[in-house]
Design a protein around this motif. Structure first.
Motif, PDB file in Angstrom:
ATOM      1  N   GLY A 165      11.130 -12.280   9.321  1.00 29.51           N
ATOM      2  CA  GLY A 165      11.525 -12.210  10.715  1.00 29.51           C
ATOM      3  C   GLY A 165      11.176 -10.897  11.385  1.00 29.51           C
ATOM      4  N   PHE A 166       9.949 -10.421  11.186  1.00 35.99           N
ATOM      5  CA  PHE A 166       9.506  -9.149  11.767  1.00 35.99           C
ATOM      6  C   PHE A 166       8.740  -9.436  13.052  1.00 35.99           C
ATOM      7  N   GLU A 167       9.225  -8.915  14.175  1.00 39.54           N
ATOM      8  CA  GLU A 167       8.583  -9.105  15.467  1.00 39.54           C
ATOM      9  C   GLU A 167       8.059  -7.768  15.972  1.00 39.54           C
ATOM     10  N   LEU A 168       6.772  -7.725  16.298  1.00 30.94           N
ATOM     11  CA  LEU A 168       6.113  -6.474  16.663  1.00 30.94           C
ATOM     12  C   LEU A 168       5.489  -6.587  18.051  1.00 30.94           C
ATOM     13  N   GLU A 169       5.747  -5.575  18.891  1.00 32.23           N
ATOM     14  CA  GLU A 169       5.148  -5.504  20.216  1.00 32.23           C
ATOM     15  C   GLU A 169       4.489  -4.138  20.394  1.00 32.23           C
ATOM     16  N   TRP A 170       3.387  -4.125  21.142  1.00 32.95           N
ATOM     17  CA  TRP A 170       2.675  -2.890  21.452  1.00 32.95           C
ATOM     18  C   TRP A 170       2.667  -2.681  22.967  1.00 32.95           C
ATOM     19  N   ASP A 171       2.840  -1.444  23.397  1.00 27.20           N
ATOM     20  CA  ASP A 171       2.606  -1.135  24.791  1.00 27.20           C
ATOM     21  C   ASP A 171       1.111  -1.247  25.102  1.00 27.20           C
ATOM     22  N   ALA A 172       0.782  -1.381  26.368  1.00 30.47           N
ATOM     23  CA  ALA A 172      -0.621  -1.463  26.775  1.00 30.47           C
ATOM     24  C   ALA A 172      -1.277  -0.088  26.757  1.00 30.47           C
ATOM     25  N   ASP A 173      -2.608  -0.073  26.629  1.00 28.75           N
ATOM     26  CA  ASP A 173      -3.416   1.148  26.750  1.00 28.75           C
ATOM     27  C   ASP A 173      -3.008   2.229  25.761  1.00 28.75           C
ATOM     28  N   LEU A 174      -2.807   1.834  24.516  1.00 29.71           N
ATOM     29  CA  LEU A 174      -2.485   2.803  23.475  1.00 29.71           C
ATOM     30  C   LEU A 174      -3.753   3.466  22.948  1.00 29.71           C
ATOM     31  N   PRO A 175      -3.649   4.704  22.422  1.00 30.11           N
ATOM     32  CA  PRO A 175      -4.817   5.357  21.829  1.00 30.11           C
ATOM     33  C   PRO A 175      -5.403   4.531  20.686  1.00 30.11           C
ATOM     34  N   ALA A 176      -6.669   4.773  20.390  1.00 25.90           N
ATOM     35  CA  ALA A 176      -7.399   3.950  19.422  1.00 25.90           C
ATOM     36  C   ALA A 176      -6.868   4.068  17.999  1.00 25.90           C
ATOM     37  N   TYR A 177      -6.084   5.103  17.696  1.00 23.37           N
ATOM     38  CA  TYR A 177      -5.600   5.241  16.321  1.00 23.37           C
ATOM     39  C   TYR A 177      -4.470   4.265  15.988  1.00 23.37           C
ATOM     40  N   PHE A 178      -3.882   3.602  16.959  1.00 23.17           N
ATOM     41  CA  PHE A 178      -2.947   2.516  16.665  1.00 23.17           C
ATOM     42  C   PHE A 178      -3.767   1.309  16.237  1.00 23.17           C
ATOM     43  N   THR A 179      -3.419   0.696  15.088  1.00 22.98           N
ATOM     44  CA  THR A 179      -4.326  -0.300  14.498  1.00 22.98           C
ATOM     45  C   THR A 179      -3.602  -1.605  14.143  1.00 22.98           C
ATOM     46  N   GLU A 180      -3.505  -1.924  12.848  1.00 28.04           N
ATOM     47  CA  GLU A 180      -2.976  -3.219  12.429  1.00 28.04           C
ATOM     48  C   GLU A 180      -1.475  -3.356  12.715  1.00 28.04           C
ATOM     49  N   GLY A 181      -1.053  -4.614  12.765  1.00 27.91           N
ATOM     50  CA  GLY A 181       0.383  -4.855  12.869  1.00 27.91           C
ATOM     51  C   GLY A 181       1.086  -4.504  11.570  1.00 27.91           C
ATOM     52  N   ILE A 182       0.613  -5.086  10.462  1.00 26.99           N
ATOM     53  CA  ILE A 182       1.128  -4.780   9.119  1.00 26.99           C
ATOM     54  C   ILE A 182      -0.052  -4.403   8.246  1.00 26.99           C
ATOM     55  N   HIS A 183       0.044  -3.271   7.565  1.00 26.72           N
ATOM     56  CA  HIS A 183      -0.993  -2.852   6.624  1.00 26.72           C
ATOM     57  C   HIS A 183      -0.326  -2.579   5.278  1.00 26.72           C
ATOM     58  N   CYS A 184      -0.732  -3.339   4.258  1.00 27.30           N
ATOM     59  CA  CYS A 184      -0.195  -3.160   2.905  1.00 27.30           C
ATOM     60  C   CYS A 184      -1.343  -2.889   1.947  1.00 27.30           C
ATOM     61  N   GLU A 185      -1.206  -1.840   1.145  1.00 29.75           N
ATOM     62  CA  GLU A 185      -2.201  -1.548   0.119  1.00 29.75           C
ATOM     63  C   GLU A 185      -1.502  -1.180  -1.186  1.00 29.75           C
ATOM     64  N   HIS A 186      -2.055  -1.675  -2.293  1.00 30.61           N
ATOM     65  CA  HIS A 186      -1.456  -1.451  -3.612  1.00 30.61           C
ATOM     66  C   HIS A 186       0.007  -1.904  -3.606  1.00 30.61           C
ATOM     67  N   VAL A 187       0.189  -3.187  -3.325  1.00 27.93           N
ATOM     68  CA  VAL A 187       1.518  -3.792  -3.307  1.00 27.93           C
ATOM     69  C   VAL A 187       1.520  -4.996  -4.231  1.00 27.93           C
ATOM     70  N   GLN A 188       2.579  -5.133  -5.030  1.00 21.31           N
ATOM     71  CA  GLN A 188       2.738  -6.265  -5.926  1.00 21.31           C
ATOM     72  C   GLN A 188       3.946  -7.090  -5.496  1.00 21.31           C
ATOM     73  N   ASN A 189       3.788  -8.423  -5.535  1.00 20.25           N
ATOM     74  CA  ASN A 189       4.880  -9.340  -5.187  1.00 20.25           C
ATOM     75  C   ASN A 189       5.321  -9.130  -3.744  1.00 20.25           C
ATOM     76  N   LEU A 190       4.472  -9.585  -2.831  1.00 18.18           N
ATOM     77  CA  LEU A 190       4.677  -9.394  -1.399  1.00 18.18           C
ATOM     78  C   LEU A 190       4.944 -10.735  -0.723  1.00 18.18           C
ATOM     79  N   VAL A 191       5.989 -10.781   0.110  1.00 13.01           N
ATOM     80  CA  VAL A 191       6.290 -11.956   0.926  1.00 13.01           C
ATOM     81  C   VAL A 191       6.355 -11.518   2.381  1.00 13.01           C
ATOM     82  N   ILE A 192       5.533 -12.138   3.224  1.00  8.38           N
ATOM     83  CA  ILE A 192       5.596 -11.940   4.673  1.00  8.38           C
ATOM     84  C   ILE A 192       5.938 -13.296   5.273  1.00  8.38           C
TER      85      ILE A 192
END
Length: 238
Positions: A165-192
Motif C-alpha cells: 500500500g505505498f502511494e507515491l506522488e511527485w511535484d512538477a518540474d523537479l530536478p533531473a536527479y529525482f528518478t525511480e519511484g522504487i529502487h531496490c538493489e541487492h535485496v532478497q525476498n522482496l514483496v511489492i
C-alpha cells in the motif's frame, strides 16, 4: 550505557531551531518504550532510535532538517500513523529527500515492512543547486555526503522486505536527479504489493530492481505519466 526499560514519552512538544545541527528531537536507546502523540521539530533527526527493542512510535508529527526517523541496530519495532513533512529525509534505516534503507552487506537489515505509506516528494528553492546526493553521515551505510540520484524509496542489502500500500506522488518540474519511484538493489525476498505511482521524470522506471532474488510484484497501479513501469536487471527466483 545501560539501556532504559519501560519508557513512555507521551504528548510532548519539541520545538528545536531548524538551523542548529546536532539538535535531535528525541534520541532513544531503550527496551519496551513508547512514543506517542508528540509534535517534534528538529534541526537534526526528529526521532533517532538506536539499540531499541519493542519500540512503538505512533500518532506523531515530525519536521526535520535531517532524517525525520533514523533507525538502526534495533528489532521488533513499529512506527505507525505518523505525519512527516518538510524533512530532508523522511526515513533512514541504516545498519548502525526520500526513504533510504540500506547496509553495506546482507545480514544487518532483515524482515522490514512498510504498510500504507503515502509519500509526496517536492523540490525546494535551492534543489537544483545543492541536491542530488545521499547524506549518509552516521548512517552505517557509508560516510559523508555522496552524489546519488534520488528515488522515492531506495533499498540496498536487505533480507526480507515487504512494501504494502505505498502511494507515491511527485511535484512538477523537479530536478533531473529525482528518478525511480522504487529502487531496490541487492535485496532478497522482496514483496511489492499495492504500489501506486510512477517515476519522477519522463525517463526511467516506476520500479527498478537490480540484483534481486525471490521477488513478487502484484496489485500495482501505474500512475498517469508512467513510461516504463518495471525495470529488471539480474532478477531471479532463487
Amino acid at each position: 550505557a545501560k539501556t532504559c526499560e519501560n519508557v513512555s514519552i507521551i504528548g510532548i512538544t519539541v520545538v528545536g531551531n531548524l538551523r542548529i545541527p546536532n539538535n535531535d528531537g528525541i534520541n532513544i536507546n531503550a527496551r519496551n518504550a513508547r512514543i506517542a502523540d508528540c509534535y517534534i521539530r528538529a534541526g537534526d533527526d526528529g526521532i533517532a532510535a538506536g539499540g531499541c527493542e519493542n519500540l512503538t512510535v505512533t500518532n506523531c508529527t515530525i519536521v526535520s532538517r535531517s532524517a525525520a526517523i533514523r533507525f538502526g541496530n534495533s528489532r521488533y519495532c513499529t512506527f505507525s500513523n505518523l505525519v512527516i513533512r518538510d524533512s530532508n529525509r523522511g526515513i533512514l534505516v541504516g545498519s548502525a529527500n526520500s526513504v533510504i534503507i540500506g547496509s553495506r552487506e546482507f545480514g544487518a537489515i532483515q524482515d522490514l515492512t512498510f504498510e500504507n505509506v503515502k509519500l509526496r516528494l517536492k523540490g525546494g528553492r535551492y534543489s537544483a543547486a545543492v541536491g542530488g546526493n545521499f547524506d549518509l553521515r552516521s548512517s552505517g551505510i557509508g560516510s559523508g555526503i555522496v552524489k546519488h540520484d534520488i528515488p522515492g524509496l531506495f533499498c540496498q542489502y536487505v533480507e526480507g522486505l515487504q512494501i504494502h500500500g505505498f502511494e507515491l506522488e511527485w511535484d512538477a518540474d523537479l530536478p533531473a536527479y529525482f528518478t525511480e519511484g522504487i529502487h531496490c538493489e541487492h535485496v532478497q525476498n522482496l514483496v511489492i504489493d499495492g504500489f501506486k505511482g510512477r517515476q519522477a521524470q519522463t525517463q526511467g522506471a516506476a520500479i527498478a530492481l537490480q540484483h534481486v532474488s525471490n521477488v513478487s510484484v502484484e496489485n500495482c497501479v501505474a500512475a498517469k505519466g508512467t513510461t516504463t513501469f518495471l525495470s529488471l536487471d539480474d532478477v531471479n527466483d532463487q
